[in-house]
Design a protein around this motif. Structure first.
Motif, PDB file in Angstrom:
ATOM      1  N   VAL A 181      67.092  85.216  87.207  1.00  0.00           N
ATOM      2  CA  VAL A 181      67.413  85.257  88.639  1.00  0.00           C
ATOM      3  C   VAL A 181      66.426  84.364  89.392  1.00  0.00           C
ATOM      4  N   GLY A 182      66.944  83.572  90.310  1.00  0.00           N
ATOM      5  CA  GLY A 182      66.109  82.656  91.087  1.00  0.00           C
ATOM      6  C   GLY A 182      66.181  82.938  92.575  1.00  0.00           C
ATOM      7  N   PRO A 183      65.331  83.834  93.079  1.00  0.00           N
ATOM      8  CA  PRO A 183      65.327  84.106  94.515  1.00  0.00           C
ATOM      9  C   PRO A 183      64.674  82.970  95.305  1.00  0.00           C
ATOM     10  N   ALA A 184      65.102  82.820  96.538  1.00  0.00           N
ATOM     11  CA  ALA A 184      64.392  81.959  97.482  1.00  0.00           C
ATOM     12  C   ALA A 184      63.232  82.760  98.055  1.00  0.00           C
ATOM     13  N   PHE A 185      62.780  82.413  99.242  1.00  0.00           N
ATOM     14  CA  PHE A 185      61.680  83.160  99.859  1.00  0.00           C
ATOM     15  C   PHE A 185      62.206  84.509 100.336  1.00  0.00           C
ATOM     16  N   ILE A 186      61.642  85.555  99.792  1.00  0.00           N
ATOM     17  CA  ILE A 186      62.077  86.921 100.083  1.00  0.00           C
ATOM     18  C   ILE A 186      60.989  87.612 100.904  1.00  0.00           C
ATOM     19  N   ASP A 187      61.414  88.426 101.847  1.00  0.00           N
ATOM     20  CA  ASP A 187      60.474  89.111 102.737  1.00  0.00           C
ATOM     21  C   ASP A 187      59.773  90.241 101.983  1.00  0.00           C
ATOM     22  N   THR A 188      58.717  89.864 101.267  1.00  0.00           N
ATOM     23  CA  THR A 188      57.934  90.815 100.471  1.00  0.00           C
ATOM     24  C   THR A 188      56.461  90.673 100.844  1.00  0.00           C
ATOM     25  N   PRO A 189      55.594  91.534 100.325  1.00  0.00           N
ATOM     26  CA  PRO A 189      54.157  91.419 100.607  1.00  0.00           C
ATOM     27  C   PRO A 189      53.546  90.074 100.215  1.00  0.00           C
ATOM     28  N   LEU A 190      54.204  89.318  99.314  1.00  0.00           N
ATOM     29  CA  LEU A 190      53.689  88.004  98.943  1.00  0.00           C
ATOM     30  C   LEU A 190      53.634  87.054 100.137  1.00  0.00           C
ATOM     31  N   LEU A 191      54.486  87.274 101.134  1.00  0.00           N
ATOM     32  CA  LEU A 191      54.520  86.409 102.310  1.00  0.00           C
ATOM     33  C   LEU A 191      53.566  86.867 103.407  1.00  0.00           C
ATOM     34  N   ASP A 192      52.968  88.029 103.241  1.00  0.00           N
ATOM     35  CA  ASP A 192      52.093  88.570 104.288  1.00  0.00           C
ATOM     36  C   ASP A 192      50.873  87.705 104.533  1.00  0.00           C
ATOM     37  N   GLN A 193      50.479  86.926 103.523  1.00  0.00           N
ATOM     38  CA  GLN A 193      49.280  86.094 103.648  1.00  0.00           C
ATOM     39  C   GLN A 193      49.534  84.835 104.466  1.00  0.00           C
ATOM     40  N   ASP A 195      50.713  82.609 107.850  1.00  0.00           N
ATOM     41  CA  ASP A 195      50.726  82.778 109.303  1.00  0.00           C
ATOM     42  C   ASP A 195      52.148  82.606 109.834  1.00  0.00           C
ATOM     43  N   ASP A 196      52.356  83.015 111.083  1.00  0.00           N
ATOM     44  CA  ASP A 196      53.702  83.037 111.656  1.00  0.00           C
ATOM     45  C   ASP A 196      54.329  81.645 111.728  1.00  0.00           C
ATOM     46  N   GLU A 197      53.522  80.641 112.009  1.00  0.00           N
ATOM     47  CA  GLU A 197      54.053  79.279 112.110  1.00  0.00           C
ATOM     48  C   GLU A 197      54.610  78.801 110.770  1.00  0.00           C
ATOM     49  N   LEU A 198      53.847  79.041 109.713  1.00  0.00           N
ATOM     50  CA  LEU A 198      54.311  78.636 108.388  1.00  0.00           C
ATOM     51  C   LEU A 198      55.537  79.434 107.978  1.00  0.00           C
ATOM     52  N   LYS A 199      55.560  80.721 108.315  1.00  0.00           N
ATOM     53  CA  LYS A 199      56.729  81.538 107.998  1.00  0.00           C
ATOM     54  C   LYS A 199      57.987  80.958 108.633  1.00  0.00           C
ATOM     55  N   GLN A 200      57.878  80.544 109.893  1.00  0.00           N
ATOM     56  CA  GLN A 200      59.039  79.991 110.584  1.00  0.00           C
ATOM     57  C   GLN A 200      59.485  78.672 109.960  1.00  0.00           C
ATOM     58  N   GLN A 201      58.520  77.876 109.494  1.00  0.00           N
ATOM     59  CA  GLN A 201      58.872  76.648 108.796  1.00  0.00           C
ATOM     60  C   GLN A 201      59.646  76.948 107.520  1.00  0.00           C
TER      61      GLN A 201
END
Length: 246
Positions: A181-193, A195-201
């Protein structure tokens, strides 16, 4: 899923947690495994509190002996092993290749790739005794494309596709299926590190306009683990909000 025994690694949070909960909800007996014991036991409590069956086993999947002990625990506790979800992984050091430390490279390869080989080595042996089984290896969209600053992660996730296809060829005749299985960016604790600007990108890289949810990926994992996908093996299934369609 009734009477099926499932191992899920990296199950203390994110995709692994969602998959473990879904398998248990549908009647499977689940071994929740992670290096994070407190969070892993909390997932077991969620499952058992809802009437499901689950046990926790602490394992560092970068070590062969821990993978063997995990499979042995599942068989000893529940009598067999039917399904394995090799989900544990890390993002690792974010640097271009010249600047990446040797330690950073080896850590990612150990956790993300060696763990898949170690896991399948012992999982397949247990499944051979049943005469059937299903393994779901979690790769990434970055198992298909590159991503600057993540050479080790991208290399490990590409390699998971190769070992998945090879294992499928080797064990299909024994009624054991192996998929990826190949997920894209998933809203998990791995993304918590991030910042908001990079998340939006990063959100902007997904035509669907948002990150995926762990529960959405878990549904695909569940299907591949179940007999409903009985003709599926050796394949890569992206779940990416259109990321790879660009």
């Amino acid at each position: 899923m009734k009477d099926n025994v499932v191992i899920v690694t990296g199950a203390a949070s994110g995709i692994g947690e969602a998959a473990a909960i879904l398998f248990a909800k549908e009647g499977a007996k689940v071994v929740v495994s992670d290096i994070q014991e407190e969070n892993g036991r909390a997932v077991v409590d969620k499952i058992t509190g809802a009437g499901g069956k689950a046990e926790f086993f602490k394992a560092d999947v970068s070590k062969a002996e821990d993978n063997k002990a995990l499979v042995d625990f599942a068989v000893k506790t529940f009598g067999k092993l039917d399904i394995a979800v090799n989900n544990a992984g890390i993002g690792g050091e974010a640097n271009k290749i010249v600047d990446m430390s040797l330690e950073g490279w080896h850590q990612v390869i150990d956790v993300n790739l060696h763990s898949i080989f170690y896991g399948m080595k012992y999982q397949l042996a247990a499944m051979q005794k049943n005469g059937k089984g299903s393994i779901v290896n979690i790769s990434s969209i970055l198992g298909k494309v590159g991503f600057m600053g993540s050479a080790a992660y991208v290399a490990s996730k590409h390699a998971i596709l190769g070992i998945t296809k090879t294992a499928a060829l080797e064990y299909s005749a024994e009624n054991i299926r192996i998929n990826c299985v190949g997920p894209a960016f998933i809203d998990t604790p791995l993304l918590d590190q991030l910042d908001d600007e990079l998340k939006q990108q990063l959100v902007g890289l997904h035509p669907i306009g948002r990150f995926g949810k762990s529960e959405e990926v878990a549904e695909l994992i569940f299907w591949l683990g179940s007999d409903k996908s009985s003709f599926a093996t050796g394949a890569y299934y992206s779940i990416d909000g259109g990321y790879l369609s660009k």
